[in-house]
Write an enzyme that holds these catalytic residues in place. Structure first.
Site, mmCIF file in Angstrom:
data_model
loop_
_atom_site.group_PDB
_atom_site.id
_atom_site.type_symbol
_atom_site.label_atom_id
_atom_site.label_comp_id
_atom_site.label_asym_id
_atom_site.label_seq_id
_atom_site.Cartn_x
_atom_site.Cartn_y
_atom_site.Cartn_z
ATOM 1 N N LYS A 40 -10.615 -4.765 10.403
ATOM 2 C CA LYS A 40 -9.494 -4.244 11.144
ATOM 3 C C LYS A 40 -8.983 -4.910 12.448
ATOM 4 C CE LYS A 40 -7.560 -1.507 8.093
ATOM 5 N NZ LYS A 40 -6.169 -1.352 7.545
ATOM 6 N N GLY A 88 0.996 -1.163 -0.213
ATOM 7 C CA GLY A 88 0.128 -0.226 -0.075
ATOM 8 C C GLY A 88 0.809 1.313 0.038
ATOM 9 N N SER A 143 1.724 3.446 -2.332
ATOM 10 C CA SER A 143 1.330 4.480 -3.076
ATOM 11 C C SER A 143 0.276 5.409 -2.470
ATOM 12 C CB SER A 143 0.945 3.896 -4.375
ATOM 13 O OG SER A 143 -0.382 2.964 -4.191
ATOM 14 N N GLY A 144 -0.018 4.941 -1.181
ATOM 15 C CA GLY A 144 -1.198 5.883 -0.651
ATOM 16 C C GLY A 144 -0.649 6.962 0.340
ATOM 17 N N TYR A 151 -15.596 -2.103 7.779
ATOM 18 C CA TYR A 151 -13.928 -1.847 8.022
ATOM 19 C C TYR A 151 -13.522 -2.184 9.416
ATOM 20 C CZ TYR A 151 -10.089 1.482 7.924
ATOM 21 O OH TYR A 151 -8.838 2.265 8.091
ATOM 22 N N VAL A 183 -5.564 10.503 9.560
ATOM 23 C CA VAL A 183 -4.311 10.801 8.870
ATOM 24 C C VAL A 183 -4.709 11.964 7.719
ATOM 25 C CG1 VAL A 183 -2.303 9.824 7.819
ATOM 26 C CG2 VAL A 183 -3.427 8.504 9.210
ATOM 27 N N PRO A 216 -3.458 4.585 14.165
ATOM 28 C CA PRO A 216 -3.339 6.031 14.206
ATOM 29 C C PRO A 216 -4.701 6.477 14.379
ATOM 30 C CG PRO A 216 -2.514 5.012 12.164
ATOM 31 C CD PRO A 216 -3.062 3.909 13.083
ATOM 32 N N THR A 217 -4.619 7.772 14.570
ATOM 33 C CA THR A 217 -5.895 8.689 14.411
ATOM 34 C C THR A 217 -6.297 9.194 13.004
ATOM 35 O OG1 THR A 217 -4.737 10.413 15.009
ATOM 36 C CG2 THR A 217 -5.817 9.490 16.836
ATOM 37 N N HIS A 237 -11.522 11.407 2.827
ATOM 38 C CA HIS A 237 -11.652 11.837 4.345
ATOM 39 C C HIS A 237 -12.313 13.242 4.612
ATOM 40 C CE1 HIS A 237 -9.704 8.131 5.437
ATOM 41 N NE2 HIS A 237 -10.689 7.776 6.439
HETATM 42 P P1 NAP Z 1 -4.898 5.011 0.495
HETATM 43 O O1 NAP Z 1 -4.213 6.295 0.430
HETATM 44 O O2 NAP Z 1 -6.193 4.780 0.029
HETATM 45 O O3 NAP Z 1 -3.846 3.695 0.137
HETATM 46 C C1 NAP Z 1 -4.328 2.541 -0.065
HETATM 47 C C2 NAP Z 1 -3.032 1.870 -0.595
HETATM 48 O O4 NAP Z 1 -3.660 0.344 -0.513
HETATM 49 C C3 NAP Z 1 -2.709 1.998 -2.091
HETATM 50 O O5 NAP Z 1 -1.223 1.930 -2.116
HETATM 51 C C4 NAP Z 1 -3.467 0.939 -2.787
HETATM 52 O O6 NAP Z 1 -2.528 0.718 -4.024
HETATM 53 C C5 NAP Z 1 -3.243 -0.237 -1.821
HETATM 54 N N1 NAP Z 1 -4.427 -1.214 -2.266
HETATM 55 C C6 NAP Z 1 -5.504 -1.034 -2.218
HETATM 56 N N2 NAP Z 1 -6.392 -2.263 -2.523
HETATM 57 C C7 NAP Z 1 -5.153 -3.221 -2.595
HETATM 58 C C8 NAP Z 1 -4.959 -4.451 -3.295
HETATM 59 N N3 NAP Z 1 -6.160 -5.241 -3.493
HETATM 60 N N4 NAP Z 1 -4.055 -5.153 -3.361
HETATM 61 C C9 NAP Z 1 -2.782 -4.254 -3.255
HETATM 62 N N5 NAP Z 1 -2.903 -3.146 -2.845
HETATM 63 C C10 NAP Z 1 -3.870 -2.420 -2.522
HETATM 64 O O7 NAP Z 1 -5.174 4.580 2.015
HETATM 65 P P2 NAP Z 1 -4.129 5.180 3.389
HETATM 66 O O8 NAP Z 1 -4.860 6.309 4.062
HETATM 67 O O9 NAP Z 1 -2.609 5.506 3.012
HETATM 68 O O10 NAP Z 1 -4.268 3.759 4.510
HETATM 69 C C11 NAP Z 1 -2.962 2.923 4.620
HETATM 70 C C12 NAP Z 1 -3.384 2.125 5.809
HETATM 71 O O11 NAP Z 1 -3.644 3.229 6.915
HETATM 72 C C13 NAP Z 1 -4.522 1.332 5.724
HETATM 73 O O12 NAP Z 1 -4.278 0.261 6.220
HETATM 74 C C14 NAP Z 1 -5.714 2.335 6.521
HETATM 75 O O13 NAP Z 1 -6.442 1.366 7.155
HETATM 76 C C15 NAP Z 1 -4.697 2.659 7.719
HETATM 77 N N6 NAP Z 1 -5.336 3.997 8.295
HETATM 78 C C16 NAP Z 1 -5.551 4.965 7.756
HETATM 79 C C17 NAP Z 1 -6.246 6.292 8.224
HETATM 80 C C18 NAP Z 1 -6.403 7.409 7.293
HETATM 81 O O14 NAP Z 1 -6.987 8.442 7.669
HETATM 82 N N7 NAP Z 1 -6.270 7.543 6.060
HETATM 83 C C19 NAP Z 1 -6.290 6.263 9.498
HETATM 84 C C20 NAP Z 1 -5.846 5.194 10.295
HETATM 85 C C21 NAP Z 1 -5.466 4.083 9.786
HETATM 86 P P3 NAP Z 1 -2.995 1.251 -5.375
HETATM 87 O O15 NAP Z 1 -2.550 2.932 -5.223
HETATM 88 O O16 NAP Z 1 -2.004 0.638 -6.250
HETATM 89 O O17 NAP Z 1 -4.530 1.224 -5.588
HETATM 90 P P1 GDP Z 2 -14.565 9.508 10.177
HETATM 91 O O1 GDP Z 2 -13.669 10.009 11.054
HETATM 92 O O2 GDP Z 2 -14.345 7.858 10.095
HETATM 93 O O3 GDP Z 2 -16.025 9.806 10.535
HETATM 94 O O4 GDP Z 2 -14.346 9.993 8.640
HETATM 95 P P2 GDP Z 2 -14.192 11.316 7.883
HETATM 96 O O5 GDP Z 2 -12.722 11.669 7.765
HETATM 97 O O6 GDP Z 2 -14.886 11.041 6.629
HETATM 98 O O7 GDP Z 2 -14.878 12.495 8.588
HETATM 99 C C1 GDP Z 2 -16.214 12.564 8.909
HETATM 100 C C2 GDP Z 2 -16.665 13.623 9.415
HETATM 101 O O8 GDP Z 2 -16.479 14.960 8.758
HETATM 102 C C3 GDP Z 2 -18.305 13.853 9.712
HETATM 103 O O9 GDP Z 2 -18.780 14.457 10.948
HETATM 104 C C4 GDP Z 2 -18.707 14.539 8.280
HETATM 105 O O10 GDP Z 2 -20.043 15.029 8.359
HETATM 106 C C5 GDP Z 2 -17.559 15.565 8.283
HETATM 107 N N1 GDP Z 2 -17.394 16.228 6.959
HETATM 108 C C6 GDP Z 2 -17.375 17.394 6.428
HETATM 109 N N2 GDP Z 2 -17.140 17.996 5.394
HETATM 110 C C7 GDP Z 2 -16.851 16.619 4.970
HETATM 111 C C8 GDP Z 2 -16.140 16.101 3.812
HETATM 112 O O11 GDP Z 2 -15.719 17.025 2.741
HETATM 113 N N3 GDP Z 2 -15.786 14.816 3.479
HETATM 114 C C9 GDP Z 2 -16.019 14.012 4.664
HETATM 115 N N4 GDP Z 2 -15.464 12.739 4.249
HETATM 116 N N5 GDP Z 2 -16.478 14.360 5.722
HETATM 117 C C10 GDP Z 2 -16.942 15.465 5.913
#
Ligand code: NAP
Ligand code: GDP
Length: 318
Positions: A144, A11, A13-14, A140, A170, A167-168, A183
């Site tokens: 997890k 993952g 590239s995310g 989800y 991100v 993490p909270t 998000h």
């Molecule tokens: P993201 O930006 O959506 O990136 C997701 C990554 O997963 C991409 O590199 C994607 O590859 C890869 N992926 C998805 N489906 C796949 C598959 N079937 N096979 C191989 N690779 C796959 O997500 P992120 O926010 O960086 O999240 C990374 C981790 O942190 C996740 O485990 C997530 O649950 C966790 N996390 C995120 C947050 C947050 O707020 N974002 C908070 C807490 C925990 P491609 O680019 O090739 O599709």
């Molecule tokens: P969560 O933290 O898992 O609930 O996910 P989000 O990062 O999507 O945050 C959702 C909260 O942000 C909710 O209270 C939404 O009503 C509020 N929110 C306000 N503007 C946005 C927006 O543009 N996108 C998203 N995803 N949520 C928003």
């Protein structure tokens, strides 16, 4: 000299993967660490055979497992089954293949939305399984949580050090700026730039009163490096700034408007869901290990993220 670690990052590239890469570049690469950053183009991790072929070619000793189906509240609301099935498949393949290949350490990534909806605040690591998650993201969250169940099983039956971090919310460069899928912070950043450009009111979805703790992807990357090298517990570790940094969505939106330089009308779309009101976590366990870790000030991290978006808005996911 210690044996070389061959580290596979799924993952990569995310959002979080880019934060990790930035942290490695900021610190400088270490001679005893060889990094392999992969994406779904290298292997679809839902598929066991592709997962095994990937591990055969890289032969990792360590895995930082970031790959997942990820999305904000509005993507989760309509796709709970997909989130459950996809993430369960990916996680089972990565953990089972790691074990088969004698990988020494796996760090998987949970999220604070995986904790029970009804909880005593601040939430800590011991409460992960103490009640149902918020109904908006049950798929989800249960997928997890099962990582923690598997980690415990791999330790009990096979002595494996397969662990997880929590993490909270991100944010940072390379986030998903798609309004329906992403998000809250990337959504607000995108709409603030759009409102500044077209003069239409800036809209906050929901009431703006829910509260969140945010972590900058670069800080999370720095913490992942520490976990890789130093954290040797199977039980999860919350990665978060203090509960005092929790803010409302409205406060975050105001800071984003100020940063972007949007000074027009701000309205709320209360037809949109608020989701979970809060999920305040404690970072006491992390602070016992890392009492001096400095988080980037939120204002600075928002400024850097807005600057990155302005420079890359034609290339971002949206
Ligand atoms: P993201 O930006 O959506 O990136 C997701 C990554 O997963 C991409 O590199 C994607 O590859 C890869 N992926 C998805 N489906 C796949 C598959 N079937 N096979 C191989 N690779 C796959 O997500 P992120 O926010 O960086 O999240 C990374 C981790 O942190 C996740 O485990 C997530 O649950 C966790 N996390 C995120 C947050 C947050 O707020 N974002 C908070 C807490 C925990 P491609 O680019 O090739 O599709
Ligand atoms: P969560 O933290 O898992 O609930 O996910 P989000 O990062 O999507 O945050 C959702 C909260 O942000 C909710 O209270 C939404 O009503 C509020 N929110 C306000 N503007 C946005 C927006 O543009 N996108 C998203 N995803 N949520 C928003």
């Amino acid at each position: 000299m210690p044996a070389k670690k061959v580290i596979l990052v799924t993952g990569s590239s995310g959002l979080v993967g880019h934060g990790l890469r930035a942290a490695i570049e900021q610190e400088g690469r270490r001679a005893d660490e060889q990094w392999h950053f992969v994406t779904s183009k290298d292997a679809d991790l839902r598929d066991r055979a592709e997962t095994e072929a990937l591990f055969d070619s890289i032969k990792p000793t360590h895995v930082i497992h970031l790959a997942a189906l990820v999305g904000g509240l509005f993507r989760n609301l309509d796709h709970n089954l997909d989130f459950y099935r996809t993430n369960t498949q990916i996680n089972d393949n990565v953990l089972a293949t790691s074990h088969k290949n004698n990988v020494q350490k796996v760090i998987s990534c949970l999220s604070t939305c995986n904790f029970p909806n009804k909880a005593k605040y601040p939430i800590d690591e011991t409460m992960l399984h103490c009640g149902p998650p918020h109904e908006t993201n049950f798929g989800y969250s249960y997928a997890k949580r099962m990582i923690d169940v598997q980690n415990k099983g791999y330790y009990n039956q096979h002595g494996r050090l397969y662990t997880s971090v929590i993490p909270t919310s991100v944010f940072g460069p390379h986030d998903n700026f798609n309004l329906q899928d992403g998000h809250v912070l990337p959504g607000l950043i995108r709409r603030a730039f759009d409102s500044k450009a077209d003069g239409n009111p800036f809209v906050i979805w929901g009431t703006g009163s829910p509260r969140r703790q945010f972590i900058y992807s670069l800080d999370l990357g720095r913490l992942f490096l520490w976990v890789l090298r130093e954290y040797n517990e199977v039980t999860p570790l919350i990665l978060s700034a203090g509960a005092d940094r929790e803010i409302s969505i409205k406060e975050a939106a105001e800071l984003i408007c100020e940063t972007v330089g949007y000074h027009g009308e701000v309205i709320q779309d209360t037809t949109k869901s608020d989701g979970q009101f809060k999920k305040t976590v404690s970072n006491d366990k992390m602070r016992k290990y890392l009492p001096d870790f400095k988080f980037t000030p939120f204002k600075q991290a928002i400024k850097e993220t807005c600057e990155w978006y302005a420079a890359n808005s034609d290339k971002v996911r949206k």
